[in-house]
Motif scaffolding. Structure first.
Motif, mmCIF file in Angstrom:
data_model
loop_
_atom_site.group_PDB
_atom_site.id
_atom_site.type_symbol
_atom_site.label_atom_id
_atom_site.label_comp_id
_atom_site.label_asym_id
_atom_site.label_seq_id
_atom_site.Cartn_x
_atom_site.Cartn_y
_atom_site.Cartn_z
ATOM 1 N N VAL A 1 3.541 -17.344 9.046
ATOM 2 C CA VAL A 1 4.745 -17.060 9.922
ATOM 3 C C VAL A 1 5.565 -15.925 9.417
ATOM 4 C CG1 VAL A 1 6.844 -17.752 11.140
ATOM 5 C CG2 VAL A 1 4.861 -19.259 11.365
ATOM 6 N N THR A 2 6.075 -15.841 8.188
ATOM 7 C CA THR A 2 7.011 -14.989 7.685
ATOM 8 C C THR A 2 6.159 -13.682 7.581
ATOM 9 O OG1 THR A 2 7.541 -16.710 6.072
ATOM 10 C CG2 THR A 2 8.479 -14.659 5.527
ATOM 11 N N ARG A 3 4.986 -13.817 7.165
ATOM 12 C CA ARG A 3 4.145 -12.677 6.870
ATOM 13 C C ARG A 3 4.026 -11.923 8.413
ATOM 14 N NH1 ARG A 3 1.150 -11.022 2.403
ATOM 15 N NH2 ARG A 3 0.693 -8.883 2.672
ATOM 16 N N SER A 4 3.938 -12.728 9.237
ATOM 17 C CA SER A 4 3.709 -11.996 10.547
ATOM 18 C C SER A 4 4.964 -11.398 11.069
ATOM 19 C CB SER A 4 3.256 -13.095 11.715
ATOM 20 O OG SER A 4 2.349 -14.071 11.238
ATOM 21 N N VAL A 5 5.900 -11.928 10.762
ATOM 22 C CA VAL A 5 7.275 -11.446 11.393
ATOM 23 C C VAL A 5 7.404 -10.213 10.601
ATOM 24 C CG1 VAL A 5 9.895 -11.699 11.107
ATOM 25 C CG2 VAL A 5 8.229 -13.785 11.706
ATOM 26 N N ILE A 6 7.146 -10.067 9.244
ATOM 27 C CA ILE A 6 7.453 -8.826 8.409
ATOM 28 C C ILE A 6 6.399 -7.771 8.886
ATOM 29 C CG2 ILE A 6 7.064 -7.526 6.067
ATOM 30 C CD1 ILE A 6 7.728 -10.242 5.002
ATOM 31 N N TRP A 7 5.026 -7.951 9.126
ATOM 32 C CA TRP A 7 4.197 -7.262 9.667
ATOM 33 C C TRP A 7 4.604 -6.600 11.170
ATOM 34 C CZ3 TRP A 7 -0.715 -10.250 8.367
ATOM 35 C CH2 TRP A 7 -1.162 -9.902 7.013
ATOM 36 N N PHE A 8 5.196 -7.471 12.110
ATOM 37 C CA PHE A 8 5.456 -6.893 13.210
ATOM 38 C C PHE A 8 6.633 -6.303 13.124
ATOM 39 C CE2 PHE A 8 7.755 -7.455 17.339
ATOM 40 C CZ PHE A 8 6.770 -7.149 18.203
ATOM 41 N N ARG A 9 7.551 -6.487 12.424
ATOM 42 C CA ARG A 9 8.776 -5.736 12.004
ATOM 43 C C ARG A 9 8.560 -4.351 11.646
ATOM 44 N NH1 ARG A 9 11.785 -7.292 6.868
ATOM 45 N NH2 ARG A 9 10.328 -5.841 6.160
ATOM 46 N N ASP A 10 7.684 -4.004 10.746
ATOM 47 C CA ASP A 10 6.931 -2.839 10.124
ATOM 48 C C ASP A 10 6.270 -1.862 11.037
ATOM 49 O OD1 ASP A 10 8.438 -3.473 7.930
ATOM 50 O OD2 ASP A 10 6.675 -3.902 6.771
ATOM 51 N N LEU A 11 5.962 -2.671 12.378
ATOM 52 C CA LEU A 11 5.269 -1.838 13.220
ATOM 53 C C LEU A 11 5.952 -0.627 14.037
ATOM 54 C CD1 LEU A 11 2.931 -4.373 15.218
ATOM 55 C CD2 LEU A 11 2.351 -2.479 13.936
ATOM 56 N N SER A 12 5.443 0.373 14.225
ATOM 57 C CA SER A 12 6.344 1.579 14.937
ATOM 58 C C SER A 12 6.499 0.988 16.355
ATOM 59 C CB SER A 12 5.260 2.793 14.968
ATOM 60 O OG SER A 12 4.421 2.574 15.839
ATOM 61 N N GLN B 1 -1.043 7.186 7.437
ATOM 62 C CA GLN B 1 -0.257 6.588 6.483
ATOM 63 C C GLN B 1 -0.020 5.200 6.457
ATOM 64 O OE1 GLN B 1 3.336 8.267 5.397
ATOM 65 N NE2 GLN B 1 2.824 10.393 6.213
ATOM 66 N N ALA B 2 0.077 4.652 5.277
ATOM 67 C CA ALA B 2 0.179 3.278 5.136
ATOM 68 C C ALA B 2 0.967 2.471 6.225
ATOM 69 C CB ALA B 2 0.527 2.884 3.825
ATOM 70 N N GLY B 3 0.588 1.373 6.644
ATOM 71 C CA GLY B 3 1.543 0.559 7.631
ATOM 72 C C GLY B 3 0.864 -0.857 7.846
ATOM 73 N N THR B 4 1.490 -1.139 8.806
ATOM 74 C CA THR B 4 1.069 -2.704 9.023
ATOM 75 C C THR B 4 -0.472 -2.759 9.388
ATOM 76 O OG1 THR B 4 3.212 -3.623 10.095
ATOM 77 C CG2 THR B 4 1.431 -4.732 10.850
ATOM 78 N N ARG C 1 4.428 -2.045 -0.374
ATOM 79 C CA ARG C 1 3.429 -0.989 0.240
ATOM 80 C C ARG C 1 3.771 0.368 -0.105
ATOM 81 N NH1 ARG C 1 4.470 -1.308 6.055
ATOM 82 N NH2 ARG C 1 3.674 -3.622 5.792
ATOM 83 N N GLN C 2 2.526 0.966 -0.371
ATOM 84 C CA GLN C 2 2.800 2.383 -0.565
ATOM 85 C C GLN C 2 3.389 3.359 0.406
ATOM 86 O OE1 GLN C 2 -0.810 4.122 -0.948
ATOM 87 N NE2 GLN C 2 -0.382 5.901 -2.110
ATOM 88 N N THR C 3 4.756 3.548 0.394
ATOM 89 C CA THR C 3 5.315 4.454 1.486
ATOM 90 C C THR C 3 5.414 5.931 1.493
ATOM 91 O OG1 THR C 3 7.364 3.697 0.567
ATOM 92 C CG2 THR C 3 6.533 2.342 2.387
#
Lengths: 632, 114, 341
Positions: free
Chosen positions: A22-33, A262-265, A361-363
């Motif tokens: 759940v935490t990971r999903s939230v982070i992934w979603f948050r990082d989306l454009s 670029q690196a992203g979710t 993540r490599q940003t």
């Protein structure tokens, strides 16, 4: 019985992994454009959701694509994934039907037999028990294959199997222990109570004849619980993270999210979705021709997940795209590799356990230049106006037969054209892009774009697939870009050129950037079929080989390149063709140095077949048309 | 006291002993084919960039090996990595990688890493 | 009982071997794939370094083999090659069976096929020719361009197919440098108005009187030498050849328009030799030439007892070296046959 301490490891593991996901999903979603978030929301309430469910069933559980490529390997993956899924599903239903109350805690279903040892006496109960045993047997058969694969990978029809790190090994051991320990725990319990179906019942009854079944059962229930708990806790830092992640991948893909540069979710989700199945290893020519066995996509994905420095791996690749075609999960492997090429070296901090669970993540794409232009020496040139531009490309200047044939064909077709890089041009920019230097490439793209734009042409014809791909994808031009094979196809179709049929046996090698890279498979073969006896090879279209000369690999030695070229040429010339035809100056050059068979570009074969007006090559006749253009 | 005899101008001479050849060592290690160059100039002859500027891959090769780094630096980034040089090289030198490694090596030498 | 030796290849080495063996009273069969003997010698006009007429060497070789009991089989190739109990049985393309006590392989070399270096445009541009083509022009006495006119500026490219990883030949063919200098001198002699340029990577003038010829070319004939590998040639509107090269000693790229470009084709293991190597199980080296049993004192011996090598089938050699190597092979064979095997 309501509770027993042995369930604690399982419960810890289960709740840990649930919270983690759940935490990971939230982070992934948050990082989306923003747009990607919208896509995902739209997807959730749209058709993408249904499509994804279907795909998850077909690919994550049944593993249809792996089954198609390699039945035994597919069966192994299917029995573990689909079998486990069925075991959980029917286990939960079993617990629901047969327990005193409904909606039990998950452990009640997982350890059903421990809490209901007397279960299975009525006919319905025993029929259900039979079903559960059948599912367990199904999983165990797959497990048997998995163990065998580790020991001897040819059993499942694979030449190579992926190498593991220590944490992966612990996770793998715990995964392997789950089902045998369940089998033994259930069998002993059944043996003690005289219950159980064909598997657990018979094994239990037999074990009970010489072992104290009642006492033996308990430690195996502990082992079962500990294996599950360990597996769940290690899951996020092992390749088994692909199990939950692939669900996200499928849904994101169906919602229309793209990898980007670029690196992203999405690239991260793809990286974690790799199950290290190893199919990419078998498709890789660096592996089977040159014996380079540590840079394949599965290893790249793993190295990214482990926060290792991937720059060496990322650059040691021909970018032929064969693994992209074969990946059963549909990960855009080459695009992820390109993202890594664009980045800098990353610090190796895999010992940090926290980083293992939440990797940084490599940003950044660090400024490689101080903002000044590298190529300000380029002078604007004026080539005058023309309808059609011909750009031979850097490499074609080292294969004069190609550019001369094109001049001959262009002259014969009587189109008004301008040979823009006749005296040598400026690089198209793709080699820089492949090296991860987009900013530098953009300078060259801008320079060339201006020149093309000024000419007022409507069509740009190139002989080089490397140029073709970048013209098509990264130049924002208002001209139609054609590879010369497409252009020739058109000339034939509209009757602009007449050709004889050459009675020659020809086999076609599809260049990577033209075929897999740009999807141009048909026109070259149609042209060849029109002028010669085109024969099929074992490596057609998406499965075609790389010549080994690829500019994309900066690291490979010339010796290894030759090995790849030699293997590929031998495969293609197996049936002794008169001509090994290709449509790329680089492929031509690479192949000519390793085979005695004549290697020719399609344009050369077409030029040979031209009927009528025997225009001598190189008498400068094309200049007439350029002069004619100047008078307009 | 007046000095007698001749002195050789410092600027003309390659001061092999005091020159820093760290950049060369870095490239040798990462790309052994760097050693194979015989200075034939095929790369520079075919070079796209060399037709516009004084960039010369052959010269760059020899100067880095001698530790004459300052002369080389400003030209490196003019390379377009088009790869014609690799196709021409009679010694199978992986020329493009040398350019990329040299750029990296100079960055590292600025950070005192090599 | 007289011994019988089969010599494969009727070029310089094969003729010398056959003549010498025959003189020593050994029965010799000489197999030649072409219709006449002499090999590449038939194609050369004058020989380096002294520019004597190649016919003189041919006459010597013919004299060696004249009046000897040599069975000459021309237009003949070998289809089978077996060894049993110290004898060799050889089957020719015409189905003829030969039994031999020893075999000398003298299959020579092939010239590098210059079209493989596509960037130089041989077979694409009319006025790009090879050193062999130029010899042919010298023999006919007509040195002209494709359109019949006389060339004014002529470029000579060294190392075509030699010292080139791209075509798989790491080795130096050793004789192209001196051939280039010889041909440059001859071009200047035939065409006193012409300008001749040699493009070289290294001048390898290692033979006797080679360096002197190099000096003469500069001093007497005004040949220019430019150090740099030609990367590519293209054709201009006025039908000239535009070459790209770096003048490495000046440190600058150099462009030059030429009327004619002559490619110094290197030497490669002959196709015939490769076939024999396959049929007879003879070892070849990394350079694809036959591998001698020992490079210092067994350069005529092969890995198979009773099979010997003579001449350029083992490495590039000039005519002097070839004849010496062939004579050495004769010594080895006689020694071998004497042991009564």
């Amino acid at each position: 019985m309501k509770f027993d301490p042995f369930i604690i490891p399982f419960n810890i593991g289960l709740y840990f992994i649930l919270i983690y996901v759940v935490t990971r999903s939230v982070i992934w979603f948050r990082d989306l454009s923003k747009p990607d978030k919208l896509r995902l929301q739209r997807g959730f309430f749209g058709i993408a959701f249904g499509l994804s469910l279907k795909e998850i069933f077909m690919e994550s559980l049944i593993h249809r694509k792996i089954l198609k490529t390699n039945f035994r390997l597919g069966y192994m993956h299917m029995s573990l994934a689909f079998g486990w899924f069925l075991l959980i599903l029917f286990g939960t239903i079993e617990a629901d039907i047969f327990s005193a109350k409904h909606l039990n805690a998950p452990y009640k279903a997982i350890f059903f037999r421990f809490f209901n040892p007397n279960h299975g006496r009525t006919s319905f109960e025993s029929a259900y028990g039979f079903l559960m045993d059948l599912i367990l047997a199904f999983i165990l058969s797959g497990l048997f294959l998995a163990v065998a694969k580790r020991i001897y990978s040819k059993i499942v029809g694979m030449k190579k199997t992926t190498r593991l790190k220590i944490i992966d090994k612990i996770a793998l051991t715990s995964l392997w222990l789950i089902f045998p320990s369940r089998l033994l725990a259930e069998s002993f319990t059944c043996g003690a109570y005289g219950t159980g179906s064909f598997l657990t019942g018979s094994l239990g009854a037999w074990l009970a004849t010489f072992l104290p079944a009642q006492q033996m059962a308990y430690p195996f229930w502990w082992l079962y619980s500990i294996s599950l708990g360990t597996f769940f806790i290690l899951l996020p830092i092992t390749r088994y993270m692909h199990i939950p992640t692939e669900l996200f991948l499928i849904f994101m893909r169906n919602s229309g999210i793209k990898t980007g540069d670029q690196a992203g979710t999405y690239s991260e989700v793809q990286t974690y979705s790799c199950s290290s199945c190893g199919i990419c290893l078998d498709s890789c020519q660096l592996n089977f021709s040159a014996g380079i066995t540590n840079i394949q996509s599965a290893y790249l994905m793993k190295a990214i997940r482990n926060n290792n420095d991937v720059s060496e791996i990322a650059h040691n690749c021909l970018m032929c795209g064969r693994c992209d075609q074969k990946c059963p999960v549909g990960i855009e492997l080459s695009q992820i590799r390109m993202i890594q090429r664009r980045g800098d070296e990353t610090e190796n901090d895999f010992r940090n356990i926290y980083k293992g669970y939440f990797r940084s993540r490599q940003t950044n794409i660090s400024e490689k230049t101080n903002g000044s232009s590298n190529y300000n020496f380029l002078q604007e040139t004026d080539h005058g106006k023309a309808d059609i531009l011909y750009f031979a490309g850097c490499m074609s200047h080292l294969t004069p037969a190609i550019k001369n044939s094109m001049i001959k064909i262009l002259d014969a077709s009587e189109v008004k054209y301008n040979f823009i890089d006749e005296q040598g041009g400026v690089c198209c920019g793709r080699p820089l892009m492949l090296a991860g230097q987009d900013k530098e490439a953009r300078e060259l793209i801008n320079f060339n774009s201006q020149m093309i734009w000024k000419s007022g042409a409507h069509t740009l014809v190139t002989s080089c697939p490397i140029c073709y791909k970048v013209f098509k994808e990264s130049y924002y031009l208002d001209v139609e870009v054609l590879h010369h094979t497409q252009f020739i196809k058109r000339l034939i179709d509209d009757g602009s050129v007449k050709m004889n049929f050459l009675h020659k046996k020809v086999v076609y090698h599809s260049p990577c950037d033209l075929g897999r890279g740009s999807g141009v498979y048909d026109e070259p073969k149609e042209v060849l079929g029109y002028v010669s006896r085109l024969e099929r090879s074992n490596f057609e279209d998406g499965n075609s080989l790389c010549c080994g000369g690829s500019l994309a690999n900066m690291k490979i030695s010339s010796t290894d390149k030759k090995k790849i070229a030699l293997d590929a040429a031998n495969e293609l010339t197996k049936n002794n063709p008169d001509i090994l035809a290709t449509a790329c100056p680089l492929c031509k050059k690479t192949f000519s140095s390793v085979t005695a068979t004549r290697v020719a570009d399609i344009s050369e074969i077409v030029a040979e077949a031209l009927v009528g007006k025997s225009i001598k090559i190189n008498n400068g006749s094309h200049i007439n048309s350029i002069k004619a253009l100047a008078n307009i | 006291m007046d000095k007698f005899g001749y002195t050789i101008s410092k600027e003309r001479q390659i001061d092999y002993d005091s020159n820093n050849r760290g950049v060369a060592s870095y490239i040798f290690e990462k790309e052994p084919s760097f050693r194979l160059c015989i200075e034939c100039g095929g790369c520079s002859a075919t070079c796209t960039t060399a037709s516009f500027t004084d960039f010369s891959l052959r010269e760059l090769n020899i100067l880095i090996k001698r530790g004459e780094n300052d002369q080389v630096r400003q030209n490196l980034k003019k390379c377009m990595l088009c790869g014609k040089c690799t196709l021409v090289c009679p010694r199978g030198v992986n020329t493009r990688n040398i350019v990329v490694l040299a750029i990296k090596a100079f960055q590292k030498s600025d950070n005192y890493e090599i | 009982m007289s011994k019988h030796v089969v010599v494969i290849g009727g070029g310089v080495a094969g003729l010398e071997v056959a003549g010498q063996l025959s003189r020593a009273g050994i029965e010799v069969s000489l197999i030649e794939k072409e219709s006449k003997t002499g090999g590449h010698l038939n194609n050369w006009h004058r020989l380096f370094p002294d520019r004597r007429n190649s016919i003189e060497v041919k006459e010597y070789l013919d004299g060696m083999t004249h009046n000897q009991r040599i069975i000459l089989l021309t237009n003949t190739t070998i289809e089978r090659f077996n060894r049993n109990k110290g004898h060799f049985s050889i089957t020719t393309n015409e189905g003829r069976e030969l039994t031999a006590d020893a075999v000398i392989v003298a299959t020579g070399f092939d010239l590098f096929k210059s079209a493989r270096k596509e960037e130089y445009g041989y077979g694409i541009y009319d006025n790009v020719i090879t050193s062999a083509d130029l010899e042919e022009m010298f023999r006919t006495g007509k040195i002209t361009l494709a359109n019949g006119s006389v060339p004014d500026t002529i470029g000579i490219v060294h190392c075509v197919g030699s010292r080139d990883e791209k075509v798989g030949n790491f080795y130096c063919s050793k004789l192209c440098c001196v051939t280039a200098v010889k041909q440059a001198v001859e071009l200047r002699e035939y065409l006193p108005e012409s300008k001749v340029f040699c493009f070289y990577m290294d001048m390898r003038m290692g033979g006797a009187f080679y360096e002197e010829l190099y000096r003469e070319a500069q001093e007497k004939w005004g040949v220019s030498f430019i150090r740099g590998k030609v990367s590519e040639a293209s054709e201009t509107i006025e039908n000239k050849l535009l070459i790209k090269v770096e003048d490495t000693l000046a440190g600058r790229p150099l462009k030059m328009k030429l009327d004619m470009l002559v490619l110094m084709a290197g030497m490669e293991m002959s196709e015939g030799g490769e076939k024999i190597a396959g049929l007879g199980g003879l070892n070849t080296g990394e350079n694809r030439f036959f591998a001698a049993a020992d490079n210092h004192f067994g350069s005529n011996k092969s890995n198979i007892e009773g099979v010997f090598f003579a001449g350029t089938c083992t490495a590039p050699m000039n005519i002097t070296e070839t004849i010496s190597h062939a004579r050495a092979a004769v010594v080895e064979v006689i020694d071998y046959l004497k042991d009564g095997k």
